[in-house]
Design an enzyme around this catalytic site. Structure first.
Site: not given
Ligand code: IVH
Length: 676
Positions: A118, A120, A116, A85-86, A434, A181, A36-37, A416, A419, A231, A139, A439, A39-40, A321
């Site tokens: 998913k 969060d 892939e 969305s999915l 506390c 994401e 890191d140093a 506490c 302490c 990602y 989005r 402490c 890089y800095d 899910k």
């Molecule tokens: S594809 C039309 N790929 O999950 C395709 N989504 O529940 C839409 N997410 O809105 C997304 N990892 O925010 C895709 N590898 C991945 C994902 C991913 C997370 C999220 C994304 C999406 C939501 C849908």
């Protein structure tokens, strides 16, 4: 152009390339090659050169990640094509049904799927023009999002530019779009929540909320301090998926320098998909970030086009899910943990139970209110959940034949457990704390606060040094900082002669800082930078402050019952008084009394736009001198918005909320008349 300017330009170009390469190695590939140093040092060198030649600064220079000023709001932006969305599949049955439907609609047996993780977080679109990052858009509602470019630029996993050579190698044209994401890694999430707690902000419930909240913060430098990772999972050109196969676009994105999650696979049939899902569930525990399922996408983009969309989701993809992770077990005891801010957290000691592959023996009960709400007693059977938070929590108490109720009620301790210091609960607050500044549980954070930039500004006293000082017992409270010697410092790792000397010089320099910094540095609850300043001005010395009664304290601008009680409690704790006495030897205990006006006491102002006759700093000082308060954002609590030329979204917000909007002249009229 003279040759030496050319030389400098070349040197700057080389440095940028080197830094970019190391950022990619560190943030994208998790495989750093330098410390890191080091890089800095490279970064400092580039900053120095750019400062000497500002005309050579380009927006894609690694120094320019945080160049934006705080914003007043975000501008809306329309997506090149909707960000959908999915649909979800809960369990194998639903997944197999989806696979059958895809086969039926496609009219073919041979379908490859890309599986892939998913992640969060929240999805984001990045637009690149001529290889350079041009915009980052959330989005939003899928069709229209918010332009968060200045925040996106601070994220090191987002390349500011991709060289023509890299694009060529990856087979990507110069203008393209990447979707993916934004997530906050678990370690960064924990760190940020600890800091928020320290600053008396509420904790974010999970990394997803933290990521979504952070990407919409109006100050890019705050975003830069928190780690967000991007990602990539889609490549678009002219609003269309570009490559023939989705898997090929993931590889292309990787080749162009984007972070693509390495845990993905191409499955040739549904059995292979299910195998990947099983692997994902197992992997889940060990990942540095949260995942909540597996996304399955048809690999062929031509087939994707044929399958098309239902209302809001593509038919060619689905989100599998993971099941919520919960289990039932018995509460054997309720213990108290003292956090780094002195907060006492009740924790249920559980009969060991396996939840999602991990043995859980502890679950948080958050605070006394939560215990009350759940009605939990020692001996109860409870449901424990492992959600977005890494720490499992008790969510409900069971009561039936197999799960008889426990009988032993739990009470928060008055002292506490670490302490023996006093525990207090502030009126209207959920947490017990506390209040002993000595402490040991609070040591690390109190020292980091004390040494922080806006407090005693002791450069070099960062996390790793403070960890060592605490672990080796060299510093047991903030006064010990002033008894550090070169010999003591040289026993630490990564501290040489020069850095020990520098640190001692910094510590020495801090001794001259004014009283308000010392007051702020004590880390009293509710006493922030501004309150410390008011206290110093009002009392003029540490002694007067220490002996002030609740009534005296409440004479001070913005000090109400809650703050005054916290200050009194602090100085009534014998350990704290002893600490302050020790500090007397080293630090400034005397200040200058200064009377602030009271004409605007209790009034909150927001400044926006350019005022005709006064700079912002002048206007701020005038208002504060009259006892008013300046805030950065408009809310229902704002009394006046002072609007100048080019006032932005704050003005709209004021109108929306019905807050009084005044101009500079009207502001001046509110101020007390200056003596002639
Ligand atoms: S594809 C039309 N790929 O999950 C395709 N989504 O529940 C839409 N997410 O809105 C997304 N990892 O925010 C895709 N590898 C991945 C994902 C991913 C997370 C999220 C994304 C999406 C939501 C849908």
């Amino acid at each position: 152009m003279p040759t030496d300017t050319k030389d400098i330009e070349r040197k700057i170009g080389k440095l940028r390339e080197t830094i970019q390469r190391h950022e990619h190695l560190y943030y994208v590939l998790d495989a750093p090659e330098i410390s890191d140093a080091e890089y800095d040092r490279l970064m400092q060198e580039l900053k120095k050169l750019e400062a000497a030649h500002p005309d050579l600064i380009t927006p894609d220079s690694p120094t320019q990640r945080v160049s934006g000023k705080p914003r007043e709001g975000f501008v809306k932006a329309t997506h090149s094509r909707p960000m959908l969305s999915l649909d979800n599949a809960f369990g194998e049955e639903e997944l197999r049904a989806w696979d059958r439907r895809v086969h039926e609609l496609a009219g073919t047996d041979k379908i490859d799927y890309v599986c892939e993780l998913k992640l969060d977080g929240m999805s984001l679109a990045l637009w690149y023009k001529d290889g350079k990052l041009e915009r980052g858009i959330t989005r939003g509602n899928g069709s229209v999002g918010e332009d968060v470019t200045s925040n996106v630029r601070t994220m090191r996993t987002v390349p500011l530019s991709v060289s023509a050579a890299a694009l060529k190698k990856a087979g990507i044209p110069a203008d393209f779009e990447v979707r993916g994401e934004v997530i906050m890694p678990l370690a960064a999430f924990e760190r940020m929540n600890d800091e928020r707690e320290q600053q008396q902000f509420s904790r974010f419930a999970n990394p997803r909320n933290a990521a979504a909240g952070t990407i919409r913060v109006l100050e890019p430098n705050i975003v830069a301090q928190r780690r967000l990772d991007f990602y990539a999972y889609f490549l678009l050109v002219d609003g269309k998926y570009f490559m023939e196969k989705h898997s090929a676009s993931l590889e292309a994105l990787k080749a162009a320098g984007f972070k693509v999650n390495s845990h993905y696979t191409v499955a040739h049939n549904i059995e292979q998909v299910i195998k990947f899902i099983d692997q994902g569930e197992q992997m889940r525990e060990g990942l540095p970030h949260e995942i909540d399922g597996i996304v399955i996408k048809v690999d062929s983009t031509r087939l994707q086009d044929r399958l098309g969309f239902t209302g809001k989701a593509p038919r060619w993809a689905i989100a599998y899910k993971f099941a919520a992770r919960s289990g039932v077990t018995q509460v054997e005891d309720i213990l108290i943990q003292v956090g780094r801010t002195g907060k006492l957290t009740p924790v249920a000691a559980l009969k060991p139970v396996s939840i999602g592959g991990t043995t859980v023996t502890r679950a948080t009960l958050h605070n006394a209110d939560e215990i009350e709400r759940l009605g939990v007693k020692i001996g109860d059977w409870v449901t424990v959940e492992r959600g977005g938070d890494v720490i499992p929590k008790v969510v409900s108490v069971l009561e039936d034949k197999q799960h008889p109720r426990g009988h032993k009620k739990f009470h928060m301790p008055e002292r506490c457990p670490v302490c023996g210091g006093h525990v207090v609960r502030v009126e209207g607050e959920a947490d017990h704390r506390c209040i002993n500044a000595n402490c040991p549980a609070k040591l690390r954070e109190s020292i980091l606060h004390f040494a922080g930039r806006s407090v005693m500004n002791i450069e070099g006293m960062g996390e790793s040094l403070v960890d060592q000082l605490c672990d080796r017992g060299l510093v047991k409270n903030i006064a010990d900082i002033y008894e550090l010697t070169k010999e003591k410092l040289l026993t630490l790792e990564r501290v040489g002669e020069k850095s020990a000397e520098n640190l001692l010089a910094e510590i020495e320099r801090s001794r001259k800082l004014p009283l308000e910094r010392v007051i702020y540095g004590l880390g009293m609850r509710f006493v922030g930078e501004r309150t410390a300043e008011f206290l110093a001005e009002h009392f003029g010395s540490m002694d007067a402050l220490m002996d002030a009664s609740l009534e005296d304290l409440q004479q001070v601008n913005e000090v109400g019952p809650r703050v005054s009680e916290s200050i009194r409690e602090f100085f009534d704790e014998p350990g704290n008084r002893k600490l302050v006495e020790r500090l007397r030897k080293y630090l400034t205990f005397k200040g200058k009394k200064r009377e602030r006006g009271t004409a605007l006491a209790g009034k909150t102002f927001v400044l926006t736009g350019t005022l005709p006759n006064h700079s912002r700093d002048q206007a701020k000082k005038m208002i504060e001198d009259a006892g008013g308060k300046i805030s950065g954002s408009v809310s229902k609590k704002t009394d006046y918005v002072v609007a100048g030329e080019d006032a932005g979204s704050k003005l709209d917000k004021a109108r929306e909320l019905g807050v009084a909007v005044i101009d500079e002249k009207e502001m001046e009229r509110l101020l007390p008349k200056q003596p002639a």
